[in-house]
Design a protein around this motif. Structure first.
Motif, PDB file in Angstrom:
ATOM      1  N   PRO A  98       6.590   4.439  -0.814  1.00  0.00           N
ATOM      2  CA  PRO A  98       6.275   5.567  -1.697  1.00  0.00           C
ATOM      3  C   PRO A  98       4.936   5.370  -2.399  1.00  0.00           C
ATOM      4  CG  PRO A  98       8.532   4.789  -2.033  1.00  0.00           C
ATOM      5  CD  PRO A  98       7.846   3.768  -1.180  1.00  0.00           C
ATOM      6  N   ARG A  99       4.263   6.480  -2.677  1.00  0.00           N
ATOM      7  CA  ARG A  99       2.966   6.394  -3.362  1.00  0.00           C
ATOM      8  C   ARG A  99       3.115   6.109  -4.853  1.00  0.00           C
ATOM      9  NH1 ARG A  99      -1.223   8.260  -0.157  1.00  0.00           N
ATOM     10  NH2 ARG A  99      -0.607   9.478   1.675  1.00  0.00           N
ATOM     11  N   SER A 100       4.218   6.552  -5.441  1.00  0.00           N
ATOM     12  CA  SER A 100       4.327   6.515  -6.895  1.00  0.00           C
ATOM     13  C   SER A 100       5.229   5.405  -7.427  1.00  0.00           C
ATOM     14  CB  SER A 100       4.852   7.861  -7.404  1.00  0.00           C
ATOM     15  OG  SER A 100       6.115   8.145  -6.814  1.00  0.00           O
TER      16      SER A 100
ATOM     17  N   PRO B  14       0.819  -1.226   0.000  1.00  0.00           N
ATOM     18  CA  PRO B  14       0.000   0.000   0.000  1.00  0.00           C
ATOM     19  C   PRO B  14       0.844   1.264   0.000  1.00  0.00           C
ATOM     20  CG  PRO B  14      -0.031  -1.071   2.150  1.00  0.00           C
ATOM     21  CD  PRO B  14       0.650  -2.020   1.222  1.00  0.00           C
ATOM     22  N   GLY B  15       0.752   2.059  -1.048  1.00  0.00           N
ATOM     23  CA  GLY B  15       1.516   3.304  -1.145  1.00  0.00           C
ATOM     24  C   GLY B  15       1.089   4.320  -0.106  1.00  0.00           C
ATOM     25  N   GLY B  16       2.053   5.028   0.466  1.00  0.00           N
ATOM     26  CA  GLY B  16       1.762   6.029   1.473  1.00  0.00           C
ATOM     27  C   GLY B  16       1.593   5.467   2.865  1.00  0.00           C
ATOM     28  N   GLY B  17       1.738   4.152   3.045  1.00  0.00           N
ATOM     29  CA  GLY B  17       1.599   3.526   4.357  1.00  0.00           C
ATOM     30  C   GLY B  17       2.919   2.968   4.841  1.00  0.00           C
TER      31      GLY B  17
ATOM     32  N   ALA C   6      14.098   6.978  -6.237  1.00  0.00           N
ATOM     33  CA  ALA C   6      13.511   6.433  -7.460  1.00  0.00           C
ATOM     34  C   ALA C   6      14.558   5.845  -8.402  1.00  0.00           C
ATOM     35  CB  ALA C   6      12.725   7.532  -8.186  1.00  0.00           C
ATOM     36  N   TYR C   7      15.831   6.203  -8.213  1.00  0.00           N
ATOM     37  CA  TYR C   7      16.901   5.712  -9.082  1.00  0.00           C
ATOM     38  C   TYR C   7      17.684   4.569  -8.439  1.00  0.00           C
ATOM     39  CZ  TYR C   7      15.805  10.102 -11.378  1.00  0.00           C
ATOM     40  OH  TYR C   7      15.147  11.137 -11.997  1.00  0.00           O
TER      41      TYR C   7
END
Length: 408
Positions: A295-297, A246-249, A270-271
């Motif tokens: 992360p959410r994304s 779950p993103g954001g958790g 992200a990299y």
């Protein structure tokens, strides 16, 4: 190992490095307390926070940390006090980072086998120098990292002080304040003067109970359940977690490694580059818990590093222990505080660094991150109190048993 003569320098990579001041233990041999000073172009600190040592263990930039002292062995065995620094994170207006140490309980002339060494994050030697001419000095500058041609170099520049860390710090612009005079009473014997540094790592803000008792805030959510995942490896490896987390958790991380000098877990950007330490354990046998924010994304990516086989479990937050008045633990753990605002009283039995971080949801619902606050940063046997604003995750790190009780 690259052995450096006095005054010479070698290029060093702009990445995470370890610096150790080492010596040989023995009866009556003082210990060395390593420190780092971040200096501007004029060779002065910009403020008290630019001195990193055992009582101020992390620079606000995150570029330099005091890791603590290795456990003493039998007389004649090697010991060391350690710094970690990441030259890529050093602020642009810092031109030099001085590596120094003070002697705890005597002069450096009584310390055999004194040396300073620099290694990269994998333990590969970068620079080394033996310090063989100490006499009555109680503090030393051993060397410095300095900017050079768009990169960094490390050079040895030995300079001694007879006035300990206080005299060394004053030379670089740190203001050392004497302790306030005690109030004498019957049979009072004044103690020997001990310098007090102006800016400790943590000074709790004034806390006063509210005039009226507010309703208890809602407890933190237990999070979304998902099947636990287990990852195993050895050495430094990157773990790409299930993209359906779950993103954001938050997720709970359990780490085990045995017979490793150092075990670390870092989050990655992200990299895939290491971004933030979630765990740093120096115990030989590690069974630790910590937390990561998904992360959410993008999927959660972690960097695990140990010089022995390791196991990482990614669990729902519902597996964490919860409390609202009292909790006990050992070494590194993640617990959920469900109570209202109050004061947390901590007791730690250990020799190394003891720290507590609080993770909480953002106050702004549009903010796509967590609120993270360092509540405690101390060394050794610790009795310390810190205010807590309400429910949150407590990421507790130490090298021994600890207790936490709540006062409201």
């Amino acid at each position: 190992m690259n052995r450096i003569p006095e005054g010479d320098g070698v290029p060093v990579p702009a990445q995470a490095l370890h610096v150790a001041v080492g010596w040989l233990t023995g009866h009556g041999v003082p210990d060395a307390d390593v420190s780092a000073l971040l200096l501007d172009a004029g060779g002065r600190v910009r403020g008290d926070a630019d001195l990193v040592f055992y009582n101020h263990a992390e620079h606000p930039s995150g570029a330099v940390r005091h890791l603590g002292r290795s456990a003493p062995g039998a007389p004649g065995s090697p010991a060391a006090d350690w710094l970690w620094l990441d030259l890529a994170r050093v602020e642009p207006d810092v031109g030099r980072i001085v590596v120094a140490a003070s002697a705890d309980g005597g002069a450096f002339g009584r310390v055999p086998g004194l040396d300073v060494r620099v290694t990269d994050a994998t333990g590969t030697p970068v620079a080394y120098r033996v310090i063989g001419d100490a006499t009555t000095e109680t503090a030393f500058v051993f060397g410095e990292f300095h900017r050079w041609g768009g990169g960094w170099r490390f050079r040895t520049a030995v300079r001694g002080y007879g006035s300990g860390l206080a005299g060394l710090a004053t030379d670089f612009g740190i203001v050392v304040e004497p302790p306030p005079p005690p109030i004498p009473g019957p049979g009072y014997v004044p103690p020997a003067p001990v310098p007090v540094y102006a800016a400790p790592m943590y000074e709790p803000p004034p806390y006063a109970p509210p005039a009226t008792v507010p309703a208890a805030p809602a407890p933190l959510p237990r999070g979304v359940d998902f099947p636990p995942a287990v990852y195993q490896g050895r050495g430094k490896e990157t773990v790409h977690c299930d993209p359906h987390l779950p993103g954001g958790g938050w997720v709970l991380l359990e780490v085990e490694s045995y017979h490793s000098l150092l075990t670390t877990v870092e989050s990655c950007d992200a990299y895939g580059r290491a971004e933030d330490f979630l765990l740093m354990a120096y115990e030989d046998d590690v069974r630790a818990r910590t937390v990561a924010l998904v992360p959410r994304s993008r999927p959660l990516t972690l960097r695990v590093d140990a010089d022995a086989p390791w196991t990482l479990r990614v669990l729902p937050l519902s597996h964490a222990r919860r409390f609202d008045s009292h909790v006990e633990g050992l070494a590194h753990d993640l617990v959920v505080y469900d109570g209202p605002p109050g004061v947390l009283d901590f007791l730690h039995h250990g020799e190394g660094h003891f720290s507590v971080h609080r993770h909480a949801p953002p106050e702004d619902p549009l903010h796509d991150d967590e609120e993270r606050t360092q509540l405690v940063s101390e060394i050794g046997e610790v009795r310390v109190s810190a205010p807590v604003a309400g429910p949150g995750l407590l990421r507790i790190s130490g090298d021994g048993p600890w207790k936490c009780a709540v006062r409201r």
